[in-house]
Structures are given as C-alpha cells and as structure tokens.
Design an enzyme around this catalytic site. Structure first.
Site: not given
Ligand SMILES: *Cc1c(COP(=O)(O)O)cnc(C)c1O
Length: 363
Positions: A104, A197, A173
């Site tokens: 990511w 998540k 993030d």
């Molecule tokens: C799942 C995830 C993403 C991607 O998320 P989307 O909502 O599918 O764009 C980005 N960063 C992390 C840390 C993730 O776990």
C-alpha cells in the site's frame, strides 16, 4: 453451503459487529418511523444529516480530535487518497517524505510520482522483504508532510508507536487499524481510512484533515478531488454514500457504547493478537510468523506452515470447521488471520485452539 455464520477472518471487506448487522436489519425497512429505508432517503433529509453528524461527533470523541481537525467522508477508497494527498498538498511542487513498508505504501509512492511530484522515500523495509517497520527514520525537516502506512494489511506489520517527524505533519493511511487503539492525533496533518477493514462496509473513506493544511489546496483541481469541497459542505457537496456512512455510524456507536472506547478496544485487540502470536511462537517452529517481533501487527497476523501443501490443508480444514478468510494475500502466500475490531475474542480463541490441534496432528 454453511447455514450459520462463520468466524470471519477476512482481510477486507471484513467482519462487522453482529449487533450492528442486527440493528441494520431491524431498521432496514422503516428507519426510526420515517416510513422508508435509509437506502431510499434523501441525503438532505434530517434523519440522514443526524446520522452523518453523529458519525463525525463519535469520530471526534473516539480519537480525541480538537477543533483544528475536519472529519469528512469520501468515495474512491484509500487508493484515491494516494492521489488526492499529493494533488492537494504538493501543488507548489515542494517535496514530501514517504516510508515504504509494503504494497500500500508502494502504491501511494507510485501515485505521487505519476503526478510528477518530487517526493522522497525516507525509509523502506523492502530489502528485508517488508517484514519490519524501519526505525529510526530520518525525516527531512523540509518535507510538507511525511506519509506512513500505520498497519500493513498484507505483510502483517504495524508501527508500535507514532514515529517522530520533528514537527513535519504526518499523513497516515490507517485503513486497517483506525479505531483499533488510542493515539495522540497532535502530530497528524491528515489521516485516511477505507472503512471496509475496521469501521464499516466498502464504499466510504474516512478522512481527517487539519485546518492549516487546507491552505495548501490549489484552486485548479476538479471539485471532487479537493478536500475543501468536502470540508466546506460537511461532506454533502454531492450525494455521499449514505448507507455506508450509516453503517460506519453504527460501528462507531458500538465501539463507544458497547466496547467502551479505544482504550478498551485496544485491550481486547491485544489479547486477541497475543493468543495467536503465542500459539505461533509456542508451536516449536510448525507455525512461523512472517513479521519481525517488534513490528508485528495486532490486526493482521501473518504466518507460514512447514509447506505450501500444509498451508492449503490448514486453510481448507479451517474453512470446514467454520473459520473463513485465512488465506494470505495472493502476492505473498501463506496464511493470514485478520482480527479487526469486530472479530470477537472467543472466535480468536477458537482459532488458536484449532491451530494447536492442527499442529499436533500434522507436526
Ligand atoms: C485495503 C487497503 C488499501 C486499499 O483500500 P481501497 O479502499 O480498496 O482503495 C489501502 N491501504 C491499506 C492499508 C489497506 O489495508
């Protein structure tokens, strides 16, 4: 076909608290006497505005955000934030620091570079195959922001504490660990998290942005790509993902009122992770954790078995026993138990018991 609900270790979209699903079912056809479903209601209706404002208020309370922070809801997933952050904050082509701790963060770096932004990778754990969080990190004092991925969903690593940037605003993030533990929001300029998540369904991204950074947002961006569009209109410039925001509101209510806040959430999450890591470490090498001890994630427990054949059997037998979602990400293989907020302690205990029993039979 299973007729009962599984114990859900999916990485995302992932388990939601059962009381939240029950509340949704209860309110689905007729929301609090409105005579219609939330799914059918105007985003300008007073019922929806109350939901939105409650979700914001709960986010503020849970994370102890002061008035400098705006809380907004966007679409486009965490992935759109990889582009929006540099578009909004680096219009003058100043630099930002990125820490590369896996897929990511690699994607976030790639998107900033697609835009031609002169960003710098301040640290990377790529040479150790992303099995750890780099420490210490030498951040540049001239960076506009320092971007980190607080929890690395695929590799199973997580920052144990907020890194010291020497005053440079952190952009994080937090898609896979938001609302899982308390932290001081002070050093953060922006936090983003895809909801699917830890705090809700797919389709909405929580963004928390500090007022002073909004001064960097240029005028010449498409309206939907500017943070100021959302902060100026309380996320109601256009139709927001109403049902997803409603679900997030119920999850936040569950964290506040049923769990009792983030300190309590953290305590449960630590016990859950402890059960699995001690099972792994006590297995005499049958299970091997893939993350270094000091960098282990409390959310995504990644591990290998002695062979891919055994991993396949483990995942299949676990599925037959009622444990879902244990396959590692397709890019790394192995096994992964995602034990987000909504996965109950008893479910994790049951998995730890199954792991012990599987090791005895196959070790
Ligand atoms: C799942 C995830 C993403 C991607 O998320 P989307 O909502 O599918 O764009 C980005 N960063 C992390 C840390 C993730 O776990």
């Amino acid at each position: 076909m299973t007729t009962s609900r599984i114990i859900n270790f999916n990485p995302g979209p992932a388990a939601l608290p059962l009381p939240v699903l029950e509340e949704i079912r209860e309110e689905l056809l007729n929301y609090k006497g409105a005579g219609m479903s939330i799914l059918e209601m105007s985003h300008r209706a007073k019922e929806f505005e109350a939901i939105l404002n409650d979700a914001i208020a709960r986010t503020r309370r849970l994370l102890a955000l002061d008035e400098r922070f705006h809380v907004v809801f966007l679409q486009g997933g965490a992935t759109l934030q990889f582009s929006m952050v540099p578009m909004n904050f680096l219009a003058d082509n100043r630099s930002a620091d990125y820490v590369n701790t896996g897929t990511w963060s690699t994607n976030a770096i790639k998107e900033a570079r697609v835009l031609g932004k002169p960003i710098r990778v301040a640290a990377s754990s790529e040479e150790s195959r992303f099995t750890r969080i780099p420490h210490p990190i030498a951040f540049s004092p001239d960076a506009v922001y320092a971007h980190i991925t607080s929890n690395n969903t695929i590799r199973g690593t997580q920052y144990a504490s907020v890194p010291d940037t020497g005053g440079v605003p952190l952009v994080a993030d937090m898609s896979s660990d938001i609302m899982s533990r308390p932290f001081d929001p002070g050093p953060f300029g922006l936090i983003y998290a895809g909801a699917q998540k830890n705090i809700g369904p797919a389709g909405v991204t929580l963004v928390i942005v500090r007022e002073d950074l909004l001064a960097r947002v240029p005028d010449n961006l498409p309206v939907m790509l500017k943070y100021t569009t959302y902060t100026a209109k309380n996320s109601l410039y256009n139709t927001p993902p109403c049902f997803a925001i409603y679900t997030v509101q119920l999850v936040l209510k569950w964290i506040e009122e049923a769990v009792g806040g983030l300190a309590k959430m953290d305590a449960v999450n630590r016990r859950k992770a402890g059960l699995l890591y001690s099972r792994i470490d006590g297995s005499g090498g049958f299970y091997r954790g893939t993350a270094e001890a000091g960098s282990r994630s409390l959310m995504n427990v990644t591990f290998r078995l002695p062979s891919e054949e055994l991993e396949k059997r483990f995942i299949e037998e676990a599925a037959r026993t009622g444990f879902g979602g244990l396959k590692g990400h397709r890019s790394v293989g192995g096994c992964r138990a995602s034990i987000y907020n909504a996965v109950p302690l008893e479910g994790v205990q049951a998995l730890a018991d199954f792991m012990g029993e599987f090791a005895r039979r196959n070790g």
